[in-house]
Design a protein around this motif. Structure first.
Motif, PDB file in Angstrom:
ATOM      1  N   SER A   8     -51.521 -19.584  28.694  1.00 23.62           N
ATOM      2  CA  SER A   8     -52.782 -19.208  29.311  1.00 23.62           C
ATOM      3  C   SER A   8     -53.904 -19.181  28.286  1.00 23.62           C
ATOM      4  O   SER A   8     -53.693 -18.961  27.091  1.00 23.62           O
ATOM      5  N   LEU A   9     -55.111 -19.396  28.770  1.00 24.22           N
ATOM      6  CA  LEU A   9     -56.289 -19.375  27.916  1.00 24.22           C
ATOM      7  C   LEU A   9     -56.554 -17.955  27.445  1.00 24.22           C
ATOM      8  O   LEU A   9     -56.530 -17.010  28.234  1.00 24.22           O
ATOM      9  N   GLN A  10     -56.806 -17.793  26.142  1.00 27.96           N
ATOM     10  CA  GLN A  10     -57.133 -16.492  25.582  1.00 27.96           C
ATOM     11  C   GLN A  10     -58.644 -16.403  25.371  1.00 27.96           C
ATOM     12  O   GLN A  10     -59.234 -17.242  24.715  1.00 27.96           O
ATOM     13  N   ASN A  11     -59.264 -15.391  25.962  1.00 29.24           N
ATOM     14  CA  ASN A  11     -60.695 -15.177  25.819  1.00 29.24           C
ATOM     15  C   ASN A  11     -60.955 -14.171  24.718  1.00 29.24           C
ATOM     16  O   ASN A  11     -60.521 -13.021  24.811  1.00 29.24           O
ATOM     17  N   ILE A  12     -61.648 -14.590  23.665  1.00 32.25           N
ATOM     18  CA  ILE A  12     -61.995 -13.713  22.557  1.00 32.25           C
ATOM     19  C   ILE A  12     -63.518 -13.660  22.461  1.00 32.25           C
ATOM     20  O   ILE A  12     -64.173 -14.685  22.287  1.00 32.25           O
ATOM     21  N   VAL A  13     -64.073 -12.460  22.597  1.00 30.11           N
ATOM     22  CA  VAL A  13     -65.518 -12.276  22.510  1.00 30.11           C
ATOM     23  C   VAL A  13     -65.836 -11.512  21.225  1.00 30.11           C
ATOM     24  O   VAL A  13     -65.269 -10.452  20.964  1.00 30.11           O
ATOM     25  N   ILE A  14     -66.722 -12.071  20.412  1.00 29.48           N
ATOM     26  CA  ILE A  14     -67.127 -11.467  19.148  1.00 29.48           C
ATOM     27  C   ILE A  14     -68.547 -10.935  19.300  1.00 29.48           C
ATOM     28  O   ILE A  14     -69.454 -11.667  19.687  1.00 29.48           O
ATOM     29  N   TYR A  15     -68.731  -9.655  19.002  1.00 34.47           N
ATOM     30  CA  TYR A  15     -70.047  -9.033  19.092  1.00 34.47           C
ATOM     31  C   TYR A  15     -70.554  -8.737  17.688  1.00 34.47           C
ATOM     32  O   TYR A  15     -69.935  -7.984  16.931  1.00 34.47           O
ATOM     33  N   THR A  16     -71.682  -9.321  17.332  1.00 34.30           N
ATOM     34  CA  THR A  16     -72.262  -9.122  16.010  1.00 34.30           C
ATOM     35  C   THR A  16     -73.728  -9.513  16.053  1.00 34.30           C
ATOM     36  O   THR A  16     -74.122 -10.376  16.845  1.00 34.30           O
ATOM     37  N   ASN A  17     -74.517  -8.895  15.198  1.00 33.08           N
ATOM     38  CA  ASN A  17     -75.923  -9.286  15.067  1.00 33.08           C
ATOM     39  C   ASN A  17     -76.129 -10.198  13.870  1.00 33.08           C
ATOM     40  O   ASN A  17     -77.265 -10.472  13.483  1.00 33.08           O
ATOM     41  N   ASN A  18     -75.032 -10.671  13.285  1.00 31.43           N
ATOM     42  CA  ASN A  18     -75.102 -11.581  12.145  1.00 31.43           C
ATOM     43  C   ASN A  18     -74.578 -12.952  12.547  1.00 31.43           C
ATOM     44  O   ASN A  18     -73.827 -13.094  13.520  1.00 31.43           O
ATOM     45  N   LYS A  19     -74.962 -13.967  11.790  1.00 26.69           N
ATOM     46  CA  LYS A  19     -74.510 -15.323  12.078  1.00 26.69           C
ATOM     47  C   LYS A  19     -73.040 -15.462  11.688  1.00 26.69           C
ATOM     48  O   LYS A  19     -72.643 -15.129  10.575  1.00 26.69           O
ATOM     49  N   ILE A  20     -72.226 -15.937  12.620  1.00 35.60           N
ATOM     50  CA  ILE A  20     -70.795 -16.084  12.407  1.00 35.60           C
ATOM     51  C   ILE A  20     -70.392 -17.536  12.661  1.00 35.60           C
ATOM     52  O   ILE A  20     -70.797 -18.144  13.646  1.00 35.60           O
ATOM     53  N   SER A  21     -69.581 -18.084  11.748  1.00 38.23           N
ATOM     54  CA  SER A  21     -69.052 -19.432  11.923  1.00 38.23           C
ATOM     55  C   SER A  21     -67.640 -19.350  12.493  1.00 38.23           C
ATOM     56  O   SER A  21     -66.845 -18.495  12.091  1.00 38.23           O
ATOM     57  N   LEU A  22     -67.335 -20.252  13.417  1.00 35.35           N
ATOM     58  CA  LEU A  22     -65.998 -20.307  14.004  1.00 35.35           C
ATOM     59  C   LEU A  22     -65.180 -21.460  13.442  1.00 35.35           C
ATOM     60  O   LEU A  22     -64.171 -21.859  14.019  1.00 35.35           O
ATOM     61  N   GLN A  44     -74.860  -6.526  23.740  1.00 39.69           N
ATOM     62  CA  GLN A  44     -74.186  -7.079  24.914  1.00 39.69           C
ATOM     63  C   GLN A  44     -72.757  -6.566  25.086  1.00 39.69           C
ATOM     64  O   GLN A  44     -72.013  -7.072  25.933  1.00 39.69           O
ATOM     65  N   ILE A  45     -72.368  -5.553  24.304  1.00 42.97           N
ATOM     66  CA  ILE A  45     -71.039  -4.962  24.473  1.00 42.97           C
ATOM     67  C   ILE A  45     -70.917  -4.424  25.896  1.00 42.97           C
ATOM     68  O   ILE A  45     -71.793  -3.705  26.371  1.00 42.97           O
ATOM     69  N   PRO A  46     -69.851  -4.778  26.618  1.00 43.23           N
ATOM     70  CA  PRO A  46     -69.758  -4.398  28.039  1.00 43.23           C
ATOM     71  C   PRO A  46     -69.578  -2.899  28.230  1.00 43.23           C
ATOM     72  O   PRO A  46     -69.153  -2.174  27.331  1.00 43.23           O
ATOM     73  N   ARG A  47     -69.897  -2.459  29.431  1.00 46.01           N
ATOM     74  CA  ARG A  47     -69.797  -1.038  29.765  1.00 46.01           C
ATOM     75  C   ARG A  47     -68.423  -0.648  30.273  1.00 46.01           C
ATOM     76  O   ARG A  47     -68.137   0.513  30.472  1.00 46.01           O
ATOM     77  N   LYS A  48     -67.577  -1.629  30.509  1.00 47.77           N
ATOM     78  CA  LYS A  48     -66.218  -1.323  30.941  1.00 47.77           C
ATOM     79  C   LYS A  48     -65.269  -2.382  30.385  1.00 47.77           C
ATOM     80  O   LYS A  48     -65.688  -3.477  29.996  1.00 47.77           O
ATOM     81  N   THR A  49     -63.992  -2.040  30.340  1.00 53.33           N
ATOM     82  CA  THR A  49     -62.988  -2.937  29.782  1.00 53.33           C
ATOM     83  C   THR A  49     -62.859  -4.195  30.632  1.00 53.33           C
ATOM     84  O   THR A  49     -62.817  -4.122  31.859  1.00 53.33           O
ATOM     85  N   GLU A  50     -62.800  -5.344  29.959  1.00 55.72           N
ATOM     86  CA  GLU A  50     -62.592  -6.612  30.628  1.00 55.72           C
ATOM     87  C   GLU A  50     -61.275  -7.210  30.163  1.00 55.72           C
ATOM     88  O   GLU A  50     -60.689  -6.755  29.173  1.00 55.72           O
ATOM     89  N   ASN A  66     -76.474   3.300  15.829  1.00 58.33           N
ATOM     90  CA  ASN A  66     -77.146   2.880  17.054  1.00 58.33           C
ATOM     91  C   ASN A  66     -76.207   2.271  18.086  1.00 58.33           C
ATOM     92  O   ASN A  66     -76.641   1.903  19.172  1.00 58.33           O
ATOM     93  N   LEU A  67     -74.924   2.160  17.727  1.00 57.52           N
ATOM     94  CA  LEU A  67     -73.990   1.451  18.588  1.00 57.52           C
ATOM     95  C   LEU A  67     -73.582   2.301  19.782  1.00 57.52           C
ATOM     96  O   LEU A  67     -73.231   3.465  19.646  1.00 57.52           O
ATOM     97  N   GLN A  68     -73.634   1.686  20.952  1.00 53.62           N
ATOM     98  CA  GLN A  68     -73.172   2.335  22.177  1.00 53.62           C
ATOM     99  C   GLN A  68     -71.980   1.554  22.706  1.00 53.62           C
ATOM    100  O   GLN A  68     -72.125   0.497  23.308  1.00 53.62           O
ATOM    101  N   ILE A  69     -70.773   2.061  22.423  1.00 54.25           N
ATOM    102  CA  ILE A  69     -69.558   1.395  22.889  1.00 54.25           C
ATOM    103  C   ILE A  69     -69.053   2.122  24.123  1.00 54.25           C
ATOM    104  O   ILE A  69     -68.694   3.294  24.057  1.00 54.25           O
ATOM    105  N   ASN A  70     -69.049   1.419  25.236  1.00 54.60           N
ATOM    106  CA  ASN A  70     -68.671   2.053  26.498  1.00 54.60           C
ATOM    107  C   ASN A  70     -67.349   1.544  27.046  1.00 54.60           C
ATOM    108  O   ASN A  70     -66.913   1.986  28.097  1.00 54.60           O
ATOM    109  N   CYS A  71     -66.738   0.567  26.366  1.00 53.97           N
ATOM    110  CA  CYS A  71     -65.458   0.065  26.849  1.00 53.97           C
ATOM    111  C   CYS A  71     -64.357   0.419  25.857  1.00 53.97           C
ATOM    112  O   CYS A  71     -64.610   0.580  24.666  1.00 53.97           O
TER     113      CYS A  71
END
Length: 230
Positions: A8-22, A44-50, A66-71
């Motif tokens: 199955s496809l694995q969805n990986i979401v990276i949250y950062t305000n810096n430039k990231i190379s993949l 853009q960190i989600p408000r609930k677990t995905e 300043n980080l608001q982590i809701n998930c």
């Protein structure tokens, strides 16, 4: 622990305000399930677990304040000198990187040593396996990473020395990266068996194993030992 094979496809979401190379992700060089990487800002960190693997990368104290982590169930990459400001009900796996690393290097280290577990086509592991609510202290667990060259003459000694530093109550993950030219399947199974012999088992300890058959030469083959302190 989930050990069934998956494509199955694995969805990986990276949250950062810096430039990231993949560029570190080489889908055709390792035996991994397909991965869809998405990069978003901290806002853009989600408000609930995905149903995704969330990785949050921090570089400064201001970002943490300043980080608001809701998930729940996120991987948090942060400098070692930052103090934790986390709610007790925030289920996070925290990897603290040293000042000698930047956030890009920390992301790559976490990916190669630990995140690959989630994407191994042959030995599939569910990320939920590492978010066991009964194992949290103060709402989070710390990820500690150590790597050993498998073809190094001091492999056994390094392995034994490092495992002796790990508490009997900590979760341990072994990620074997083994070249396709390795002698045989029985050869790397023996390597795993020899490694296990050095580990002290205790009641309720969780141990995970993953094997990635890589196109990289044997000189690059490493065993990544990840232990999650409670």
């Amino acid at each position: 622990m989930t050990t069934t094979a998956s494509n199955s496809l694995q969805n990986i979401v990276i949250y950062t305000n810096n430039k990231i190379s993949l560029d570190f992700y080489k889908p055709f060089e390792d035996g991994l399930n397909p991965i869809l990487f998405t990069v978003k800002t901290l806002e853009q960190i989600p408000r609930k677990t995905e149903n995704k693997i969330h990785i949050v990368i921090l570089e400064s104290c201001d970002e943490l304040s300043n980080l608001q982590i809701n998930c729940n169930k996120i991987h948090l990459i942060m400098p070692a000198f930052l103090k934790n400001k986390l709610e007790n009900d925030l289920h996070a796996l925290i990897f603290k990187y040293e000042q000698s690393m930047n956030s890009q290097q920390a992301l790559e280290n976490l990916y190669h040593s630990f995140i690959k577990f989630y994407c191994s086509a042959e030995y599939y592991l569910d990320p939920q396996d590492f978010f066991n609510s009964d194992s949290y202290k103060d709402g989070y667990r710390c990820i500690n990473i150590h790597e050993i060259l498998q073809d190094n003459v001091s492999y056994e000694q390094q392995l034994h020395t490092y495992l002796n530093t790990i508490s009997n109550t900590e979760t341990v993950s072994f990620n074997f990266s083994i070249g396709y030219e390795f002698s045989s399947e029985s050869g790397y199974l023996q390597l795993i068996e020899n490694t296990v012999d050095h580990l002290t088992y205790a009641k309720d300890r969780d141990v995970f194993f993953s094997v990635v058959l890589s196109k990289h030469p044997l000189s690059d083959n490493r065993l990544a030992i990840v232990h999650l302190s409670q």
